[in-house]
Write an enzyme that holds these catalytic residues in place. Structure first.
Site, PDB file in Angstrom:
ATOM      1  N   ASN A 217       0.850  -1.201   0.000  1.00 33.43           N
ATOM      2  CA  ASN A 217       0.000   0.000   0.000  1.00 33.43           C
ATOM      3  C   ASN A 217       0.879   1.241   0.000  1.00 33.43           C
ATOM      4  OD1 ASN A 217       0.529   0.800   2.859  1.00 33.43           O
ATOM      5  ND2 ASN A 217      -0.423  -1.188   3.246  1.00 33.43           N
ATOM      6  N   ASP A 286      -4.165  -6.043   4.693  1.00 34.90           N
ATOM      7  CA  ASP A 286      -5.237  -6.848   5.292  1.00 34.90           C
ATOM      8  C   ASP A 286      -5.224  -8.293   4.793  1.00 34.90           C
ATOM      9  OD1 ASP A 286      -6.429  -4.892   6.932  1.00 34.90           O
ATOM     10  OD2 ASP A 286      -7.233  -3.915   5.153  1.00 34.90           O
ATOM     11  N   ILE A 316      -2.566  -7.717  14.071  1.00 34.01           N
ATOM     12  CA  ILE A 316      -1.442  -7.683  15.020  1.00 34.01           C
ATOM     13  C   ILE A 316      -1.825  -6.874  16.255  1.00 34.01           C
ATOM     14  CG2 ILE A 316       0.993  -7.084  15.312  1.00 34.01           C
ATOM     15  CD1 ILE A 316       1.207  -7.105  12.223  1.00 34.01           C
TER      16      ILE A 316
HETATM   17  N1  CTP Z   1      -3.512  -3.329  12.131  1.00 32.26           N
HETATM   18  C1  CTP Z   1      -2.858  -4.467  12.544  1.00 32.26           C
HETATM   19  N2  CTP Z   1      -2.944  -5.612  11.838  1.00 32.26           N
HETATM   20  C2  CTP Z   1      -3.704  -5.698  10.733  1.00 32.26           C
HETATM   21  C3  CTP Z   1      -4.401  -4.544  10.283  1.00 32.26           C
HETATM   22  C4  CTP Z   1      -4.289  -3.371  11.008  1.00 32.26           C
HETATM   23  O1  CTP Z   1      -2.171  -4.420  13.572  1.00 32.26           O
HETATM   24  N3  CTP Z   1      -3.776  -6.805  10.062  1.00 32.26           N
HETATM   25  C5  CTP Z   1      -3.443  -2.106  12.946  1.00 32.26           C
HETATM   26  C6  CTP Z   1      -2.851  -0.902  12.270  1.00 32.26           C
HETATM   27  O2  CTP Z   1      -1.465  -0.803  12.539  1.00 32.26           O
HETATM   28  C7  CTP Z   1      -3.616   0.243  12.908  1.00 32.26           C
HETATM   29  C8  CTP Z   1      -4.970  -0.362  13.203  1.00 32.26           C
HETATM   30  O3  CTP Z   1      -4.769  -1.767  13.241  1.00 32.26           O
HETATM   31  O4  CTP Z   1      -3.074   0.627  14.128  1.00 32.26           O
HETATM   32  C9  CTP Z   1      -6.042  -0.061  12.177  1.00 32.26           C
HETATM   33  O5  CTP Z   1      -5.591  -0.294  10.876  1.00 32.26           O
HETATM   34  P1  CTP Z   1      -6.515   0.043   9.611  1.00 32.26           P
HETATM   35  O6  CTP Z   1      -5.794  -0.399   8.384  1.00 32.26           O
HETATM   36  O7  CTP Z   1      -7.006   1.449   9.696  1.00 32.26           O
HETATM   37  O8  CTP Z   1      -7.774  -0.855   9.894  1.00 32.26           O
HETATM   38  P2  CTP Z   1      -8.109  -2.354   9.621  1.00 32.26           P
HETATM   39  O9  CTP Z   1      -8.087  -3.084  10.901  1.00 32.26           O
HETATM   40  O10 CTP Z   1      -7.237  -2.880   8.537  1.00 32.26           O
HETATM   41  O11 CTP Z   1      -9.611  -2.221   9.138  1.00 32.26           O
HETATM   42  P3  CTP Z   1     -10.195  -1.640   7.732  1.00 32.26           P
HETATM   43  O12 CTP Z   1      -9.123  -1.822   6.694  1.00 32.26           O
HETATM   44  O13 CTP Z   1     -11.389  -2.462   7.488  1.00 32.26           O
HETATM   45  O14 CTP Z   1     -10.534  -0.203   7.972  1.00 32.26           O
END
Ligand code: CTP
Length: 408
Positions: A217, A286, A316
């Site tokens: 990304n 994701d 995580i």
């Molecule tokens: N995060 C994580 N592990 C993942 C995805 C996200 O630890 N697999 C953490 C990111 O570092 C951030 C928070 O979760 O602190 C939110 O990440 P974000 O990408 O905004 O959200 P997602 O959980 O991926 O949800 P969505 O993409 O549906 O908004």
């Protein structure tokens, strides 16, 4: 938020070829909004002229203790007293081996050493940036002097490693001007995270499709790197777990490089056991391809595209936030939310879903790759906006906000 704005720095130069870097340092300090008074030894003036430093600092340079010009607005012919009383800090850059030996003995036969001896010990920090040939640096006499100068209350910075002007290679180069500015900024920062062990994740992850392609990304890592730097400035031990980005490691910060979400999880799970604060700024992918292919996927000429299937990566942050240390707040977890719309609602929902006490929302497309950002902090009390500013300014504000929320 220039930490040095309005600060008055006395920049002392003793003799050494690194004096050429002091011109750049002087300029960088002025750019940060500090005022700079240069004091040079006679030896320093063999390497760079006072004219250069006067032009850069906008103030006459002082060299002699017999200089009768008004110093610090006082006409008592005591430059060694007046110059040090005005200073927020004295930085000697370069500090030669000879100059350090002189300071160590409390000798004071020129203006610079006299001023260092006359400085109010409890009010004006003395920061030395050594610069010398590697053999001189390694000599037991120099190392003994460094130890004793530290015991006497001076801050003796480390030295750089690399090619030296004399043609040799090793330890002894003066730190670069940017590093020296950073050290002064660190001095000016209240130590709100003293004693904390801060773990920060930053950047994107890269999920391999085959040996040459992958899913990633647009995260640049800049926000996470700025948070690591700000936490270190605020007195914390900082470990930064970084996805694939080419940003320089902030000074004083330990860095662990990872590539995929699962690499990142493994590194963070281990490091979180010792941390007291975890800031999850990484943009973790994701999904990852269900199978990573060992060899490059080739076109077969039929015009058919390969069909890829994906599996979800582990969350995580949610995993770490659910550990007993996090639930009992021995580890304070801060999440980020990168959204494209409805920031408040999504960030509130994400805070609950991740189980973190503090969640920092931002609009992903407005921030990825940029130098500035705007943040929305969500905790159980409600929300607070940190208006658009540079990522470093926001990181410093965020560090203060985190420190305020830590259990005492
Ligand atoms: N995060 C994580 N592990 C993942 C995805 C996200 O630890 N697999 C953490 C990111 O570092 C951030 C928070 O979760 O602190 C939110 O990440 P974000 O990408 O905004 O959200 P997602 O959980 O991926 O949800 P969505 O993409 O549906 O908004």
């Amino acid at each position: 938020m220039h930490l040095l704005a309005g600060k008055h720095i006395v920049l002392g130069l003793s003799g050494g070829i690194a004096c050429y870097k002091s011109a750049e340092l002087c300029r960088a300090l002025i750019k940060q909004g500090a005022s700079v008074q240069v004091v040079m030894t006679e030896a320093a003036a063999q390497f760079i002229t006072p004219v250069t430093l006067q032009a850069l600092s906008g103030r006459p340079v002082f060299s002699s203790q017999w200089d009768a010009r008004s110093a610090g607005g006082v006409d008592n012919n005591m430059a060694h007293i007046n110059l040090s009383r005005e200073a927020d800090a004295i930085m000697i850059a370069p500090a030669s081996a000879d100059f350090m030996a002189k300071l160590l003995h409390g000798r004071a036969d020129d203006l610079l050493s006299l001023m260092c001896l006359a400085r109010p010990l409890d009010k004006v920090p003395l920061i030395l940036a050594p610069a010398m040939n590697r053999e001189m640096w390694a000599h037991p006499a120099t190392q003994r002097n460094v130890t004793q100068l530290r015991a006497d209350g001076a801050t003796v910075l480390d030295v750089g490693v690399g090619d030296q002007a004399c043609g040799e290679t090793g330890d002894g180069r003066m730190l670069e001007p940017d590093d020296l500015v950073y050290e002064l900024q660190r001095f000016s920062t209240p130590k709100v995270l003293a004693g904390q062990r801060v773990l920060v994740s930053a950047g994107p992850t890269f999920e391999a499709i085959d040996p040459v392609r992958g899913l990633t990304n647009l995260s640049s890592g800049k926000m996470g790197f700025a948070i690591a730097r700000a936490a270190h400035e605020a007195g914390a031990w900082v470990t930064l777990v970084a996805g694939p980005v080419s940003l320089p490691t902030p000074r004083g910060v330990e860095r662990v490089n990872v590539r995929s979400a699962r690499d990142m999880q493994q590194a963070l799970d281990g490091l979180a056991r010792q941390a007291t604060v975890f800031v999850s700024a990484a943009a973790v992918a994701d999904w990852r391809p269900a199978e990573a292919v060992e060899q490059k996927i080739k076109k077969d000429g039929s015009g058919q595209v390969p069909s890829l299937s994906f599996v979800e990566n582990p969350d995580i942050l949610a995993g770490i936030a659910a550990t007993p240390r996090a639930l009992s707040r021995q580890l304070y977890c801060v999440g980020f939310a990168a959204e494209s719309h409805d920031l408040l609602a999504h960030a509130q929902a994400k805070r609950a879903r991740k189980g973190v006490p503090l969640l920092v929302g931002n609009i992903g497309p407005d921030t990825f790759g940029q130098d500035d950002n705007a943040l929305l902090l969500i905790d159980e009390q409600g929300s607070t906006e940190l208006p658009r500013a540079s990522k470093l300014t926001l990181a410093r504000q965020l560090v203060v906000e985190i420190a305020r929320r830590l259990p005492t």
